[in-house]
Design a protein around this motif. Sequence first.
Motif, mmCIF file in Angstrom:
data_model
loop_
_atom_site.group_PDB
_atom_site.id
_atom_site.type_symbol
_atom_site.label_atom_id
_atom_site.label_comp_id
_atom_site.label_asym_id
_atom_site.label_seq_id
_atom_site.Cartn_x
_atom_site.Cartn_y
_atom_site.Cartn_z
ATOM 1 N N THR A 178 5.789 -2.849 -7.061
ATOM 2 C CA THR A 178 6.070 -1.581 -7.723
ATOM 3 C C THR A 178 4.773 -0.808 -7.888
ATOM 4 N N VAL A 179 4.750 0.407 -7.368
ATOM 5 C CA VAL A 179 3.551 1.238 -7.405
ATOM 6 C C VAL A 179 3.837 2.453 -8.288
ATOM 7 N N THR B 281 -1.267 2.356 -9.660
ATOM 8 C CA THR B 281 -1.401 0.963 -10.079
ATOM 9 C C THR B 281 -0.315 0.143 -9.394
ATOM 10 N N TYR B 282 -0.653 -1.105 -9.113
ATOM 11 C CA TYR B 282 0.274 -1.995 -8.415
ATOM 12 C C TYR B 282 0.737 -3.096 -9.355
ATOM 13 N N GLY C 78 -3.353 -3.923 -4.240
ATOM 14 C CA GLY C 78 -1.985 -4.234 -3.836
ATOM 15 C C GLY C 78 -1.808 -5.615 -3.248
ATOM 16 N N ASP C 79 -2.894 -6.413 -3.193
ATOM 17 C CA ASP C 79 -2.804 -7.713 -2.533
ATOM 18 C C ASP C 79 -2.293 -8.787 -3.482
ATOM 19 N N LEU C 80 -1.344 -9.572 -2.993
ATOM 20 C CA LEU C 80 -0.863 -10.723 -3.759
ATOM 21 C C LEU C 80 -1.105 -11.970 -2.928
ATOM 22 N N SER D 45 0.825 -1.219 0.000
ATOM 23 C CA SER D 45 0.000 0.000 0.000
ATOM 24 C C SER D 45 0.856 1.264 0.000
ATOM 25 N N VAL D 46 0.296 2.331 -0.525
ATOM 26 C CA VAL D 46 0.897 3.663 -0.445
ATOM 27 C C VAL D 46 -0.180 4.652 0.002
ATOM 28 N N SER D 47 0.263 5.831 0.417
ATOM 29 C CA SER D 47 -0.654 6.791 1.028
ATOM 30 C C SER D 47 -1.340 7.709 0.014
#
Length: 246
Positions: free
Chosen positions: A196-197, A162-163, A179-181, A155-157
């Motif tokens: 990578t975001v 895109t993840y 963001g879940d794998l 996650s990012v703020s």
Amino acid sequence: MGQGQAEKMAMVLAVLLLSVLSCGKAEEKTKLVNGIVNGTVDLEPGNSILERYQQIKWFYNHTQQILKKQKGKSAHYNNKYFQNKTKLFENGTLRITRLRKEDSSEYKIIVEDAKGQEIPIMIQLNIYDPVPKPRVNVTSLKKTKGGCSVTLKCSVSIPDVTYTWYKDDKKCNDSKLNGDLVLSLTSESNIMYNCTVCNSASCNTESIYYRGDCQWQDRNTASSTLRLAADSAVTLGILLLLHNLL
Ligand SMILES: *[C@@H]1O[C@H](CO)[C@@H](O)[C@H](O)[C@H]1NC(C)=O
Ligand SMILES: *[C@@H]1O[C@H](CO)[C@@H](O)[C@H](O)[C@H]1NC(C)=O
Ligand SMILES: *[C@@H]1O[C@H](CO)[C@@H](O)[C@H](O)[C@H]1NC(C)=O
Ligand SMILES: *[C@@H]1O[C@H](CO)[C@@H](O)[C@H](O)[C@H]1NC(C)=O
Ligand SMILES: *[C@@H]1O[C@H](CO)[C@@H](O)[C@H](O)[C@H]1NC(C)=O
Ligand SMILES: *[C@@H]1O[C@H](CO)[C@@H](O)[C@H](O)[C@H]1NC(C)=O
Ligand SMILES: *[C@@H]1O[C@H](CO)[C@@H](O)[C@H](O)[C@H]1NC(C)=O
């Protein structure tokens, strides 16, 4: 090479050349430029005006004039805010520094050529937050027969990102949502996963390491933990691997 083949090749080349030229032209009219907060961008009208202009005028928000410049003379600014944070090059390129969200706008350059004809060129500038370092959490960790099931949460703020997950630098194809794998590992070990975001202007990456047997390490603990356990040849191997990676 036969004559037929040569003709065919010439035709293919001509078609390629045409498509390159027409793409170039379309791009000049509706150019899109992305920048990040505190960054710098160059708004380039394109090389078609390099030699030909008599006068250029730069605008933002359609109608607000930033500056005008006649060939060979210095630029005349109409706007203190932009005067302080832009630089105009002789070829018409406008460099904007210390970018802010509010600098997002449709910019326009009007090029007046030697015949007094005015050619407008539009450039849409969008300013985004730079993507901060993502956080990666290990959740729903379950030991399975000889393996491990787990959900890696990245996650990012900031919104509108895109993840992409990578397993040892190969794009992951496992089931994922935002963001879940979700992973079901069997006998693997010593794997590096990267999250990578990206947004339209920048990317950032965080890594997490799978040592096997449901053991996960983040970037910070990976080297210290491994130094403690470096007596086994296997971990020494990982240590070397990590040393090369970090
Ligand atoms: C931009 O620069 C200002 C001042 O140097 C700083 O306070 C701010 O955190 C920076 N923002 C980003 C997104 O880097
Ligand atoms: C215009 O000049 C700037 C600064 O010298 C340069 O960075 C840029 O590439 C030039 N653009 C074109 C289209 O020649
Ligand atoms: C340009 O217009 C937008 C919206 O109309 C506004 O938010 C922005 O502040 C304007 N830019 C400047 C530099 O005044
Ligand atoms: C010009 O920019 C500097 C640095 O951001 C700022 O301290 C100064 O107040 C600005 N001057 C004007 C006239 O906007
Ligand atoms: C990850 O863990 C930290 C601290 O345990 C927590 O603050 C954060 O919200 C978690 N993030 C996610 C995406 O679960
Ligand atoms: C994964 O992250 C490591 C370091 O954190 C980096 O060296 C590597 O290039 C990254 N791989 C990809 C595909 O982003
Ligand atoms: C990802 O999976 C799809 C089908 O699920 C497959 O067609 C595709 O080739 C896979 N891509 C990679 C890189 O493994």
